[in-house]
Design an enzyme around this catalytic site. Sequence first.
Site, PDB file in Angstrom:
ATOM      1  N   HIS A 155       0.836  -1.207   0.000  1.00 43.36           N
ATOM      2  CA  HIS A 155       0.000   0.000   0.000  1.00 43.36           C
ATOM      3  C   HIS A 155       0.868   1.252   0.000  1.00 43.36           C
ATOM      4  CE1 HIS A 155      -3.456  -2.543   1.190  1.00 43.36           C
ATOM      5  NE2 HIS A 155      -4.171  -1.571   0.650  1.00 43.36           N
ATOM      6  N   LYS A 159      -0.678   5.079   4.404  1.00 51.28           N
ATOM      7  CA  LYS A 159      -1.613   4.173   5.089  1.00 51.28           C
ATOM      8  C   LYS A 159      -1.216   4.021   6.548  1.00 51.28           C
ATOM      9  CE  LYS A 159      -3.981  -0.283   4.681  1.00 51.28           C
ATOM     10  NZ  LYS A 159      -5.308   0.301   4.935  1.00 51.28           N
TER      11      LYS A 159
END
Length: 267
Positions: A155, A159
Amino acid sequence: MIKVAVTGAAGRMGGRIITLVTETEGLQVAGAVEMAGHPKLGEDAGYVAGCGDLGIKITDSLEQALADADVLVDFTWPEVTLANAAVCAKLNKAMVVGTTGLKPEQREVIEAIAAKIPVVFAPNMSVGVNVCFKILKEIAATLGEGFDVEIVELHHKMKKDSPSGTAVRMGEIVAEALGRDYNQVANYHREGMCGERTQEEIGMQTVRGGDIVGEHTVYFVGMGERIELTHRAMSRDMFARGAIRAAGWLAGKPAGLYDMQKVLGLE
Ligand code: NAD
């Protein structure tokens, strides 16, 4: 017309949800909320989202945003989601929860609230990931013991939670299919002389960097062969579309906790 309020209105997901609601027949934006002190408070939600003025000002009052709404779509932070769920229950409004990173005790609060109002709660709203959830169960159950399971997720660097809610759900599905307790067998960390891997463990690895929207691979590694099931998200829009589909699906549903498998008719 289903009227949708959006929390995290100036966030990455909130902005796409607002924009895509305006493009969805039968749905309209009825309220937009940001946290107290946010620089975008008072600005037009559509302007902030980049889809043109909607005549809806971003407010820090969820009650105000829900006054004319049927359903709240919430992609924020765990503590915020819990507080917002309590307000939805008080005002008897349906809720779509996309926020990830909730601890087990926080999930229990959502479950309790879902006894009063209809709630869709899913760590991943994409059609592709939900189809992966379905076939993962089948792969794990069919292979049975003898294949080592490792889950790797990638990700973007902003995040906050790790591993992703989607990776955890994948781990839970595999563990359940193999008759294991995910919380007992998940292994989040290997370093130094940590010994050979056990047969039961499910390795959970994360990569964080740049602007990766989200990638998940589940490895089933046997002796001499392996299966890799990969999902790659190319944009946030399919999460937002899934959330909007869930918001439309919730209309008229009785109180209860629903997931995307239900919304998409996959179970
Ligand atoms: P983000 O940080 O860009 O957005 C969160 C927004 O919530 C911010 O704008 C923040 O100011 C706002 N916020 C904080 N407190 C608030 C309050 N009290 N009231 C209203 N708004 C408030 O994050 P993001 O990338 O949009 O992700 C949000 C969440 O959604 C994360 O948990 C992420 O993991 C999850 N997510 C889920 C899916 C899914 O399919 N379920 C997909 C993508 C992201």
